[in-house]
Design an enzyme around this catalytic site. Structure first.
Site, PDB file in Angstrom:
ATOM      1  N   HIS A 277      -5.207 -32.993  15.697  1.00  0.00           N
ATOM      2  CA  HIS A 277      -6.254 -33.556  14.833  1.00  0.00           C
ATOM      3  C   HIS A 277      -7.625 -33.028  15.249  1.00  0.00           C
ATOM      4  O   HIS A 277      -8.463 -32.716  14.416  1.00  0.00           O
ATOM      5  CB  HIS A 277      -6.280 -35.093  14.945  1.00  0.00           C
ATOM      6  CG  HIS A 277      -5.226 -35.771  14.123  1.00  0.00           C
ATOM      7  ND1 HIS A 277      -5.060 -35.532  12.777  1.00  0.00           N
ATOM      8  CD2 HIS A 277      -4.278 -36.693  14.452  1.00  0.00           C
ATOM      9  CE1 HIS A 277      -4.060 -36.277  12.318  1.00  0.00           C
ATOM     10  NE2 HIS A 277      -3.565 -36.983  13.309  1.00  0.00           N
TER      11      HIS A 277
ATOM     12  N   ASP B 197       1.165 -32.541  13.044  1.00  0.00           N
ATOM     13  CA  ASP B 197       2.580 -32.403  13.441  1.00  0.00           C
ATOM     14  C   ASP B 197       2.935 -30.929  13.677  1.00  0.00           C
ATOM     15  O   ASP B 197       3.629 -30.594  14.636  1.00  0.00           O
ATOM     16  CB  ASP B 197       3.502 -32.969  12.357  1.00  0.00           C
ATOM     17  CG  ASP B 197       3.614 -34.487  12.431  1.00  0.00           C
ATOM     18  OD1 ASP B 197       3.080 -35.076  13.397  1.00  0.00           O
ATOM     19  OD2 ASP B 197       4.228 -35.082  11.517  1.00  0.00           O
TER      20      ASP B 197
ATOM     21  N   HIS C  30       0.040 -33.916  19.116  1.00  0.00           N
ATOM     22  CA  HIS C  30      -0.295 -34.258  17.729  1.00  0.00           C
ATOM     23  C   HIS C  30      -1.768 -34.684  17.632  1.00  0.00           C
ATOM     24  O   HIS C  30      -2.498 -34.223  16.754  1.00  0.00           O
ATOM     25  CB  HIS C  30       0.641 -35.378  17.250  1.00  0.00           C
ATOM     26  CG  HIS C  30       0.244 -35.996  15.944  1.00  0.00           C
ATOM     27  ND1 HIS C  30       0.819 -35.644  14.747  1.00  0.00           N
ATOM     28  CD2 HIS C  30      -0.694 -36.942  15.653  1.00  0.00           C
ATOM     29  CE1 HIS C  30       0.260 -36.359  13.779  1.00  0.00           C
ATOM     30  NE2 HIS C  30      -0.664 -37.149  14.298  1.00  0.00           N
ATOM     31  N   GLU C  31      -2.208 -35.535  18.560  1.00  0.00           N
ATOM     32  CA  GLU C  31      -3.609 -36.000  18.531  1.00  0.00           C
ATOM     33  C   GLU C  31      -4.580 -34.852  18.797  1.00  0.00           C
ATOM     34  O   GLU C  31      -5.635 -34.760  18.158  1.00  0.00           O
ATOM     35  CB  GLU C  31      -3.842 -37.124  19.551  1.00  0.00           C
ATOM     36  CG  GLU C  31      -3.009 -38.390  19.319  1.00  0.00           C
ATOM     37  CD  GLU C  31      -3.176 -38.982  17.932  1.00  0.00           C
ATOM     38  OE1 GLU C  31      -4.252 -38.807  17.338  1.00  0.00           O
ATOM     39  OE2 GLU C  31      -2.217 -39.598  17.424  1.00  0.00           O
TER      40      GLU C  31
ATOM     41  N   GLU D 246      -1.882 -35.294   8.692  1.00  0.00           N
ATOM     42  CA  GLU D 246      -0.779 -35.662   9.582  1.00  0.00           C
ATOM     43  C   GLU D 246       0.240 -34.530   9.677  1.00  0.00           C
ATOM     44  O   GLU D 246       0.732 -34.222  10.758  1.00  0.00           O
ATOM     45  CB  GLU D 246      -0.102 -36.949   9.118  1.00  0.00           C
ATOM     46  CG  GLU D 246      -0.978 -38.186   9.227  1.00  0.00           C
ATOM     47  CD  GLU D 246      -1.595 -38.375  10.607  1.00  0.00           C
ATOM     48  OE1 GLU D 246      -0.908 -38.117  11.619  1.00  0.00           O
ATOM     49  OE2 GLU D 246      -2.777 -38.737  10.670  1.00  0.00           O
TER      50      GLU D 246
HETATM   51 ZN   LIG Z   1      -1.996 -38.396  13.307  1.00  0.00          ZN
END
Ligand SMILES: [Zn+2]
Length: 400
Positions: A270, A348, A266-267, A344
């Site tokens: 980003h 995801d 997930h990071e 987000e």
């Molecule tokens: Zn996040």
């Protein structure tokens, strides 16, 4: 004063709406987050926090109104002027008095929050020593960064007047980019230790995931969040060669290997979707607009008088502008929260594509349970205050 009164009541209404949903029936997807005991504890935690925030916000509200009615800022200005007549030093002294006074007033509340509320629910790991040492370091940073930026802006204003906002914009942009790049090597180490991953099966699993998606393992660090709280987290920070993903040691203790990889994915999402870069760019644009609007107010002495000062000065305008501009910054904040929530979802989806959505869901559930988070917030409250979608929204999007 109308703006302050409006903000206070808006916040109270949002808070009331949110608490009306505390006892709602849990949706199917999140029913297994808590066992009975843990669920009861989370209900208590919400209610205690709600009462505490009602107390602190009412106190701050009455305090700021009294300060405006009794022209307290005017006295602070006179105090600063009695020491020096240099406009930059007067401004620095003036803000230092305000910061110090507000810190003294807020410290008892912060102590109660950490050592009574957080302690009661088993989150607190901070000692009184760490608490006050953090405060000292915070003052040190505020003096260097806050004082530096304030002095620089006022210096530019005194030199250039009309076109000052453009020069100030360039200077502030430079400082913002510098802080973004170097905060994890210069600022975070003042508060926490960051270490590379230890050798072992977790590092191997993370290494093979990083190889798969093309991310340098050297940019993954573990931080000792357990020094202050049992709550866990992970974040992406920095740009270019200074980018890094930071995992809390609490996260590593609480989650399984696959779940940690899913959070890491997930990071990395980003980073791959360039969220950090877009945020900096938006921050730069927002700063430019704010400085321009601010520049329209600087020549008007009414703002200084309204706050109770006898002499017109730029630092009085900065303070008054902070209040007058707040409806605009609220609206901007709403848009940025909306954007952050969409980021987000994107991160995801990235994790779902390259890692595993079930692992991510399991991780998110554990994190929510550990932090006793509210599973049924009111949608309007979410719209105003949430930078992340709710757990339920994220699960539904991941399962689509
Ligand atoms: Zn996040």
């Amino acid at each position: 004063m109308s703006i302050i009164i409006f903000n206070f009541f808006l916040e109270r209404i949002l808070s009331l709406l949110n608490s009306s949903r505390y006892d709602s029936k849990l949706p199917e997807e999140v029913r297994d987050v808590y066992d009975n005991e843990q669920y009861y504890k989370s209900q208590e935690y919400k209610k205690v926090n709600e009462r505490f925030s009602l107390l602190t916000s009412t106190f701050s509200f009455l305090l700021i109104l009294s300060i405006l009615i009794f022209h307290v800022f005017g006295y602070f200005d006179q105090m600063a002027r009695s020491v020096t007549s240099n406009p930059i030093l007067v401004a620095l002294l003036f803000f230092a008095i305000i910061m110090l006074a507000s810190d003294i007033v807020n410290t008892p509340f912060a102590l109660y929050d950490t050592f009574v509320i957080e302690e009661k629910f088993g989150f607190n790991k901070t000692t009184l020593g760490t608490f006050f040492l953090d405060k000292l370091k915070g003052w040190f940073l505020a003096a260097i960064i806050g004082g530096g930026v304030t002095a620089l802006i006022i210096w530019i204003y005194l030199l250039t007047k009309e076109m000052f906002w453009i020069y100030a914009w360039i200077a502030v942009t430079g400082i913002m980019i510098f802080i973004n790049m170097f905060s994890s090597t210069l600022i975070v180490p003042l508060f926490n230790k960051q270490t590379p991953l230890e050798d072992g099966p977790l590092k191997d699993a993370i290494q093979s995931f990083c190889d798969k998606v093309g991310f340098n393992l050297g940019n993954v660090f573990v931080i000792d969040g357990s020094k202050r709280s049992t709550k866990s987290n992970a974040y992406f920070t920095g740009i270019g060669s200074k980018k890094r993903i930071v995992l809390y040691d609490t996260l590593i203790n609480d989650l399984s290997e696959n779940e940690i990889v899913a959070v890491l994915a997930h990071e990395i999402g980003h980073y791959k979707k360039k969220h950090s870069l877009t945020n900096i760019l938006l921050g730069v644009i927002q700063t430019g607009i704010t400085l321009y609007v601010f520049s329209l107010f600087t020549v008007n002495p009414m703002l200084s008088w309204a706050l109770g000062a006898k002499v017109h000065s730029i630092h009085m305008v900065i303070l008054a502008f902070g209040i007058i501009y707040s409806p605009i910054s609220t609206v901007v904040g709403l848009a940025l929260n909306q954007l952050s929530r969409s980021y987000e979802y994107q991160a995801d989806q990235y994790a779902k594509k390259y890692s595993n959505s079930d692992d991510l869901i399991a991780a998110l559930k554990k994190l929510s349970s550990k932090s006793l988070s509210n599973l049924t917030p009111h949608p309007v409250y979410v719209f105003f205050h949430y930078s992340h979608p709710t757990l339920l929204q994220r699960i539904r999007a991941l399962k689509k």
